[in-house]
Design a protein around this motif. Structure first.
Motif, short mmCIF file in Angstrom:
data_model
loop_
_atom_site.label_atom_id
_atom_site.label_comp_id
_atom_site.label_asym_id
_atom_site.label_seq_id
_atom_site.Cartn_x
_atom_site.Cartn_y
_atom_site.Cartn_z
N GLU A 218 25.79 23.63 53.89
CA GLU A 218 24.52 23.16 54.44
C GLU A 218 23.51 22.87 53.34
O GLU A 218 22.74 21.91 53.42
N VAL A 219 23.52 23.69 52.31
CA VAL A 219 22.60 23.47 51.18
C VAL A 219 22.97 22.19 50.45
O VAL A 219 22.10 21.39 50.08
N PHE A 220 24.27 21.97 50.24
CA PHE A 220 24.72 20.75 49.57
C PHE A 220 24.29 19.52 50.38
O PHE A 220 23.79 18.54 49.82
N TYR A 221 24.52 19.59 51.68
CA TYR A 221 24.16 18.46 52.54
C TYR A 221 22.67 18.14 52.42
O TYR A 221 22.27 16.98 52.27
N GLY A 222 21.84 19.18 52.46
CA GLY A 222 20.40 18.97 52.38
C GLY A 222 19.95 18.37 51.06
O GLY A 222 18.94 17.66 51.01
N SER A 223 20.71 18.63 49.99
CA SER A 223 20.31 18.13 48.67
C SER A 223 20.73 16.69 48.41
O SER A 223 20.31 16.09 47.42
N LEU A 224 21.57 16.12 49.27
CA LEU A 224 22.09 14.77 49.05
C LEU A 224 21.06 13.70 49.43
O LEU A 224 21.29 12.85 50.29
N PRO A 228 23.60 7.17 50.27
CA PRO A 228 23.22 6.16 51.26
C PRO A 228 23.56 6.57 52.69
O PRO A 228 22.88 6.17 53.62
N GLU A 229 24.64 7.34 52.85
CA GLU A 229 25.01 7.90 54.14
C GLU A 229 25.59 9.29 53.90
O GLU A 229 26.24 9.54 52.89
N LYS A 230 25.35 10.20 54.83
CA LYS A 230 25.91 11.54 54.72
C LYS A 230 26.06 12.14 56.10
O LYS A 230 25.40 11.72 57.07
N ALA A 231 26.96 13.12 56.20
CA ALA A 231 27.15 13.84 57.45
C ALA A 231 27.60 15.26 57.14
O ALA A 231 28.20 15.52 56.09
N TYR A 232 27.28 16.16 58.05
CA TYR A 232 27.73 17.55 57.93
C TYR A 232 28.37 17.95 59.25
O TYR A 232 27.74 17.89 60.31
N PHE A 271 33.56 6.55 65.84
CA PHE A 271 33.87 7.97 65.79
C PHE A 271 32.79 8.78 65.07
O PHE A 271 32.82 10.01 65.08
N LEU A 272 31.85 8.07 64.44
CA LEU A 272 30.81 8.71 63.65
C LEU A 272 29.42 8.51 64.24
O LEU A 272 28.52 9.31 63.99
N CYS A 273 29.25 7.44 65.00
CA CYS A 273 27.93 7.10 65.50
C CYS A 273 28.07 6.41 66.86
O CYS A 273 28.75 5.37 66.92
N PRO A 274 27.51 6.96 67.94
CA PRO A 274 26.66 8.15 67.94
C PRO A 274 27.44 9.40 67.53
O PRO A 274 28.66 9.48 67.70
N ALA A 275 26.72 10.35 66.99
CA ALA A 275 27.34 11.55 66.44
C ALA A 275 28.00 12.38 67.53
O ALA A 275 27.54 12.40 68.67
N PRO A 276 29.09 13.05 67.20
CA PRO A 276 29.73 13.93 68.19
C PRO A 276 28.82 15.09 68.57
O PRO A 276 28.15 15.67 67.71
N HIS A 287 23.73 14.20 60.56
CA HIS A 287 24.17 12.89 60.10
C HIS A 287 22.99 11.97 59.83
O HIS A 287 21.87 12.22 60.25
N THR A 288 23.28 10.90 59.11
CA THR A 288 22.33 9.80 58.97
C THR A 288 22.80 8.61 59.78
O THR A 288 22.06 7.64 59.93
#
Length: 292
Positions: A218-224, A228-232, A271-276, A287-288
């Motif tokens: 979660e910390v890694f995700y927040g720091s990205l 340009p795109e990211k998801a956790y 499969f990614l958007c809309p988010a599960p 997600h972004t």
């Protein structure tokens, strides 16, 4: 936590080596004037096809040895009629042999990728060491390996579990030309990835006592912040070793992410958007949302 001066010096050393490696890749021939959809491989996906144990491509495998990494196994589609494929290197974690991540090889290759499951130089290798080995392995794949003619050198990705996941974050930071990264239950003492510019899907495990999401994923995700795109994605009720055996949820979203960003295949955006939404397999998803 490492001192800033030590971390800076180490990064400079890694960057200088990675720059030379990246130069070698940049000199390779590029596919001519690729347009939208030119990298799509295989039929239009369905829920059944993306969750199947094997995708539409028949695969073969070969052992790969390189002078700047230990060894690995390359899995690749046998079909040569659709052009070249993107390539993915997968690193195991701390004291974990290649055998425990080998399931990613045929699973991903059968969906249209060349996949190298890596056996690291030492089971004790730290994330930075694994990052260097992953980049070295990618360069060897596209420059010298027996499967090089099947690979588009401009469509490369990294993936890894635990310290291999932490290594995939470092590899992405060192080589921003990578198309995608998929860190699984990543572990790294470095929590700051603000300069990482690679589309990144991080998966964590809700009951991970080794790389707890609150301290790592979660910390890694927040720091990205530059990605340009990211998801956790957090796997409900799972522990740190959930990635070391065949798992439909890990496979589904890894394939979707790699297809979307390595192959630029917007057919997989569904499969990614809309988010599960949270369900029996997923406890949390941030997600972004990929843009078309």
């Amino acid at each position: 936590m490492r001192h800033a001066s030590t971390r800076t010096a180490k990064r400079l050393g890694l960057l200088s080596g990675a720059a030379a490696l990246a130069l070698g890749v940049s000199l390779l021939p590029q596919e001519a004037q690729a347009g939208p959809g030119d990298f799509q491989r295989g039929p239009a996906p369905t829920e059944q096809s993306i969750t199947a144990e094997r995708g539409p491509f028949a695969t073969a495998q070969t052992t790969v040895d390189g002078p700047t990494f230990n060894r690995g196994t390359a899995y690749y589609p046998t079909d040569t009629s659709q052009g070249t494929f993107g390539a993915v290197v997968v690193s195991p974690g701390f004291i974990t042999p290649e055998a425990l991540i080998s399931w990613y090889g045929p699973r991903l290759a059968s969906q249209g990728f060349v996949v190298l499951t890596l056996d690291t130089n030492s089971g004790l290798d730290q994330p930075d060491d694994r990052a260097t080995q992953m980049l070295n392995a990618l360069d060897h794949l596209v420059q010298s390996s027996s499967v090089r003619n099947r690979i588009d050198p401009n469509r490369l990705a990294v993936m890894g579990h635990s310290m291999g996941g932490g290594g995939s974050l470092r590899a992405s930071e060192l080589r921003p030309s990578l198309k995608a990264a998929v860190p699984l239950m990543p572990w790294n003492n470095d929590k700051t990835w603000q300069t990482d510019q690679v589309p990144t899907l991080i998966m964590g495990a809700e009951n991970d006592a080794i790389a707890s999401p609150a301290s790592h994923a979660e910390v890694f995700y927040g720091s990205l912040t530059a990605a340009p795109e990211k998801a956790y994605l957090e796997l409900r009720g799972a522990d740190h070793n959930v990635a070391l055996g065949s798992n439909v949820t890990i496979a589904k979203y890894s394939i979707a992410w790699l297809k979307r960003f390595v192959d630029e295949d917007v057919r997989y955006e569904q499969f990614l958007c809309p988010a599960p939404a949270p369900n029996t397999q997923i406890s949390e998803y941030r997600h972004t949302c990929p843009t078309g």
